[in-house]
Design a protein around this motif. Structure first.
Motif, PDB file in Angstrom:
ATOM      1  N   LEU A  54       6.468  28.226  17.141  1.00 18.47           N
ATOM      2  CA  LEU A  54       6.440  29.578  16.590  1.00 18.47           C
ATOM      3  C   LEU A  54       4.973  29.948  16.415  1.00 18.47           C
ATOM      4  O   LEU A  54       4.235  29.272  15.692  1.00 18.47           O
ATOM      5  CB  LEU A  54       7.174  29.638  15.251  1.00 18.47           C
ATOM      6  CG  LEU A  54       7.210  31.011  14.577  1.00 18.47           C
ATOM      7  CD1 LEU A  54       7.995  32.018  15.412  1.00 18.47           C
ATOM      8  CD2 LEU A  54       7.809  30.915  13.168  1.00 18.47           C
ATOM      9  N   ASP A  55       4.549  31.019  17.080  1.00 13.02           N
ATOM     10  CA  ASP A  55       3.127  31.364  17.101  1.00 13.02           C
ATOM     11  C   ASP A  55       2.731  32.382  16.032  1.00 13.02           C
ATOM     12  O   ASP A  55       1.604  32.348  15.527  1.00 13.02           O
ATOM     13  CB  ASP A  55       2.749  31.925  18.477  1.00 13.02           C
ATOM     14  CG  ASP A  55       2.938  30.913  19.590  1.00 13.02           C
ATOM     15  OD1 ASP A  55       2.436  29.785  19.448  1.00 13.02           O
ATOM     16  OD2 ASP A  55       3.603  31.240  20.596  1.00 13.02           O
ATOM     17  N   LEU A  56       3.628  33.297  15.712  1.00 15.20           N
ATOM     18  CA  LEU A  56       3.281  34.400  14.819  1.00 15.20           C
ATOM     19  C   LEU A  56       4.419  34.633  13.829  1.00 15.20           C
ATOM     20  O   LEU A  56       5.595  34.667  14.221  1.00 15.20           O
ATOM     21  CB  LEU A  56       3.028  35.670  15.637  1.00 15.20           C
ATOM     22  CG  LEU A  56       2.547  36.919  14.898  1.00 15.20           C
ATOM     23  CD1 LEU A  56       1.197  36.676  14.229  1.00 15.20           C
ATOM     24  CD2 LEU A  56       2.436  38.094  15.877  1.00 15.20           C
ATOM     25  N   LEU A  57       4.089  34.795  12.560  1.00 15.18           N
ATOM     26  CA  LEU A  57       5.063  35.026  11.498  1.00 15.18           C
ATOM     27  C   LEU A  57       4.625  36.262  10.718  1.00 15.18           C
ATOM     28  O   LEU A  57       3.533  36.289  10.143  1.00 15.18           O
ATOM     29  CB  LEU A  57       5.133  33.801  10.572  1.00 15.18           C
ATOM     30  CG  LEU A  57       6.028  33.889   9.340  1.00 15.18           C
ATOM     31  CD1 LEU A  57       7.478  34.166   9.721  1.00 15.18           C
ATOM     32  CD2 LEU A  57       5.923  32.598   8.527  1.00 15.18           C
ATOM     33  N   LEU A  58       5.472  37.285  10.712  1.00 14.05           N
ATOM     34  CA  LEU A  58       5.148  38.555  10.068  1.00 14.05           C
ATOM     35  C   LEU A  58       6.113  38.824   8.921  1.00 14.05           C
ATOM     36  O   LEU A  58       7.301  38.534   9.022  1.00 14.05           O
ATOM     37  CB  LEU A  58       5.237  39.715  11.071  1.00 14.05           C
ATOM     38  CG  LEU A  58       4.460  39.580  12.376  1.00 14.05           C
ATOM     39  CD1 LEU A  58       4.702  40.804  13.257  1.00 14.05           C
ATOM     40  CD2 LEU A  58       2.970  39.415  12.107  1.00 14.05           C
ATOM     41  N   SER A  59       5.589  39.415   7.849  1.00  9.90           N
ATOM     42  CA  SER A  59       6.422  39.873   6.740  1.00  9.90           C
ATOM     43  C   SER A  59       6.273  41.380   6.618  1.00  9.90           C
ATOM     44  O   SER A  59       5.157  41.877   6.441  1.00  9.90           O
ATOM     45  CB  SER A  59       6.003  39.203   5.424  1.00  9.90           C
ATOM     46  OG  SER A  59       6.157  37.805   5.487  1.00  9.90           O
ATOM     47  N   THR A  60       7.398  42.108   6.689  1.00  8.54           N
ATOM     48  CA  THR A  60       7.326  43.562   6.561  1.00  8.54           C
ATOM     49  C   THR A  60       6.893  43.966   5.161  1.00  8.54           C
ATOM     50  O   THR A  60       6.247  44.999   4.981  1.00  8.54           O
ATOM     51  CB  THR A  60       8.682  44.214   6.859  1.00  8.54           C
ATOM     52  OG1 THR A  60       9.683  43.654   5.988  1.00  8.54           O
ATOM     53  CG2 THR A  60       9.084  44.005   8.307  1.00  8.54           C
ATOM     54  N   HIS A  61       7.268  43.181   4.159  1.00  8.49           N
ATOM     55  CA  HIS A  61       6.781  43.350   2.796  1.00  8.49           C
ATOM     56  C   HIS A  61       7.010  42.040   2.060  1.00  8.49           C
ATOM     57  O   HIS A  61       7.566  41.098   2.630  1.00  8.49           O
ATOM     58  CB  HIS A  61       7.440  44.543   2.093  1.00  8.49           C
ATOM     59  CG  HIS A  61       8.937  44.496   1.981  1.00  8.49           C
ATOM     60  ND1 HIS A  61       9.783  44.543   3.064  1.00  8.49           N
ATOM     61  CD2 HIS A  61       9.753  44.425   0.887  1.00  8.49           C
ATOM     62  CE1 HIS A  61      11.044  44.513   2.650  1.00  8.49           C
ATOM     63  NE2 HIS A  61      11.051  44.430   1.347  1.00  8.49           N
ATOM     64  N   LEU A  62       6.549  41.981   0.825  1.00 10.55           N
ATOM     65  CA  LEU A  62       6.454  40.690   0.153  1.00 10.55           C
ATOM     66  C   LEU A  62       7.530  40.464  -0.896  1.00 10.55           C
ATOM     67  O   LEU A  62       7.355  39.639  -1.800  1.00 10.55           O
ATOM     68  CB  LEU A  62       5.052  40.537  -0.461  1.00 10.55           C
ATOM     69  CG  LEU A  62       3.950  40.406   0.599  1.00 10.55           C
ATOM     70  CD1 LEU A  62       2.570  40.479  -0.033  1.00 10.55           C
ATOM     71  CD2 LEU A  62       4.108  39.107   1.387  1.00 10.55           C
ATOM     72  N   HIS A  63       8.657  41.134  -0.777  1.00 13.03           N
ATOM     73  CA  HIS A  63       9.789  40.781  -1.636  1.00 13.03           C
ATOM     74  C   HIS A  63      10.312  39.415  -1.224  1.00 13.03           C
ATOM     75  O   HIS A  63      10.267  39.035  -0.050  1.00 13.03           O
ATOM     76  CB  HIS A  63      10.876  41.845  -1.548  1.00 13.03           C
ATOM     77  CG  HIS A  63      10.516  43.118  -2.246  1.00 13.03           C
ATOM     78  ND1 HIS A  63      11.232  44.272  -2.129  1.00 13.03           N
ATOM     79  CD2 HIS A  63       9.481  43.407  -3.098  1.00 13.03           C
ATOM     80  CE1 HIS A  63      10.681  45.225  -2.866  1.00 13.03           C
ATOM     81  NE2 HIS A  63       9.613  44.727  -3.453  1.00 13.03           N
ATOM     82  N   SER A  64      10.826  38.679  -2.199  1.00 12.18           N
ATOM     83  CA  SER A  64      11.144  37.270  -1.990  1.00 12.18           C
ATOM     84  C   SER A  64      12.203  37.031  -0.924  1.00 12.18           C
ATOM     85  O   SER A  64      12.226  35.962  -0.297  1.00 12.18           O
ATOM     86  CB  SER A  64      11.612  36.651  -3.313  1.00 12.18           C
ATOM     87  OG  SER A  64      12.746  37.352  -3.813  1.00 12.18           O
ATOM     88  N   ASP A  65      13.082  37.998  -0.685  1.00 14.35           N
ATOM     89  CA  ASP A  65      14.124  37.803   0.330  1.00 14.35           C
ATOM     90  C   ASP A  65      13.612  38.031   1.734  1.00 14.35           C
ATOM     91  O   ASP A  65      14.329  37.784   2.709  1.00 14.35           O
ATOM     92  CB  ASP A  65      15.336  38.695   0.047  1.00 14.35           C
ATOM     93  CG  ASP A  65      14.997  40.180  -0.036  1.00 14.35           C
ATOM     94  OD1 ASP A  65      13.866  40.520  -0.445  1.00 14.35           O
ATOM     95  OD2 ASP A  65      15.861  41.013   0.292  1.00 14.35           O
ATOM     96  N   HIS A  66      12.372  38.486   1.873  1.00 12.89           N
ATOM     97  CA  HIS A  66      11.785  38.725   3.191  1.00 12.89           C
ATOM     98  C   HIS A  66      10.723  37.687   3.566  1.00 12.89           C
ATOM     99  O   HIS A  66      10.439  37.523   4.750  1.00 12.89           O
ATOM    100  CB  HIS A  66      11.171  40.126   3.259  1.00 12.89           C
ATOM    101  CG  HIS A  66      12.200  41.213   3.317  1.00 12.89           C
ATOM    102  ND1 HIS A  66      12.486  41.906   4.479  1.00 12.89           N
ATOM    103  CD2 HIS A  66      13.029  41.705   2.375  1.00 12.89           C
ATOM    104  CE1 HIS A  66      13.456  42.794   4.236  1.00 12.89           C
ATOM    105  NE2 HIS A  66      13.790  42.680   2.972  1.00 12.89           N
TER     106      HIS A  66
END
Length: 302
Positions: A54-66
């Motif tokens: 896995l090369d890239l890990l993105l979070s759309t926002h920082l709520h714990s379920d994301h």
């Protein structure tokens, strides 16, 4: 319906959906779910990638379920590059669970490493294709959504679901944010997505109907902010039930009594009722709707 090389792992409501990209030279995952599901998250990614990293890990926002699975994915794939929107990035680097809202909401997110930013107005290559990064405040003031204009595919996070949108947390904190929800819905309408990958629930194609549903819901909250606050408190209770699966009713009531968001919402909207009575009323509403069940002195998921 989905572009080639895109796989959506539709999760339960405790974990956000995970979107995996396997086309192109670099693999990527958008959103990693809640920490209690991290073993399943890693297994899903491993099963799809096989020997590839896995090369890239993105979070759309920082709520714990994301982003709750970020730490586990970093352990499994030490070379993965992790990016988040810029708004709270400094609190990720310093790891401040209060500023990141984990402690105030009574939730948890294991600390993870930050490598870069997911900047609104820029683009990011996912699956060999360029995706636009758009600011999407409302549910979360720092959230982003991702849009691929050729296939008109939208990763909407919690800005738009098929039947609504996520709790507007700024409103609970006393800041006006319903207008931001409306502006984000206008942005999505202008993008004219043909396919929407929401943060929760199934992928859908009828964005027009979803936007109409979301605007009706928003209008009802604007007319009666206490209705939104009551809904938000029940969502937080239900989330804890999903996490624990089964819990003594007295323990759940005690947890709510010690969790800052409940005290804040009660003081701002429902101070005419004793706090314990109000929380017990929330549990009663969950029971009547079937969202919770009572077995002896234990509460469980409906």
């Amino acid at each position: 319906m989905l572009p080639p090389g895109v796989t959506v792992f539709e999760r339960g409501w405790l974990s956000a959906n995970n979107i995996l990209f396997t086309g192109g030279e670099r693999t990527a995952l958008v959103d990693s779910g809640y920490w209690t599901h991290e073993v399943q998250t890693v297994a899903l990614v491993e099963g799809a990638l096989g020997a590839r990293p896995l090369d890239l890990l993105l979070s759309t926002h920082l709520h714990s379920d994301h982003c709750g699975g970020n730490a586990a994915l970093q352990r499994r794939y030490p070379g993965v590059e992790t990016r988040v929107p810029p708004g709270l990035a400094r609190f990720v680097s310093a790891w401040d669970p209060v500023a990141l809202t984990y402690q105030p909401t009574g939730q948890h997110c294991p600390r993870f490493r930050l490598d870069g930013l997911l900047v609104p107005g820029a683009s990011v290559e996912l699956g060999g294709t360029s995706w636009q990064v758009h600011s999407a405040p409302g549910h979360d003031p720092h959230s982003v959504i991702l849009f691929e204009p050729v296939s008109r595919t939208l990763i909407s996070a919690d800005a738009l679901w098929e039947n609504g949108f996520g709790v507007v947390f700024q409103e609970l904190e006393g800041e006006r944010a319903f207008d931001e929800v409306g502006a984000t819905l206008d942005l999505i309408e202008g993008l004219r997505p043909a396919v929407v990958i929401p943060g929760h629930g199934p992928v859908f194609a009828d964005a027009v109907a979803a936007l109409a549903n979301a605007r009706r819901r928003l209008d009802s909250f604007v007319r009666d902010p206490a209705k939104h606050a009551q809904h938000a408190a029940k969502v937080l209770l239900k989330f804890k039930l999903l996490e624990l699966q089964q819990v003594p009713e007295s323990d759940l009531l005690g947890w709510a009594g010690s969790t800052p968001y409940f005290g804040m919402v009660h003081a701002r909207y429902f101070a005419d009722r004793p706090a314990g009575e109000w929380v017990a009323g929330l549990v009663g509403e969950l029971l009547r709707s079937g969202a919770a069940v009572r077995e002896g002195g234990l509460l469980g998921n409906g």
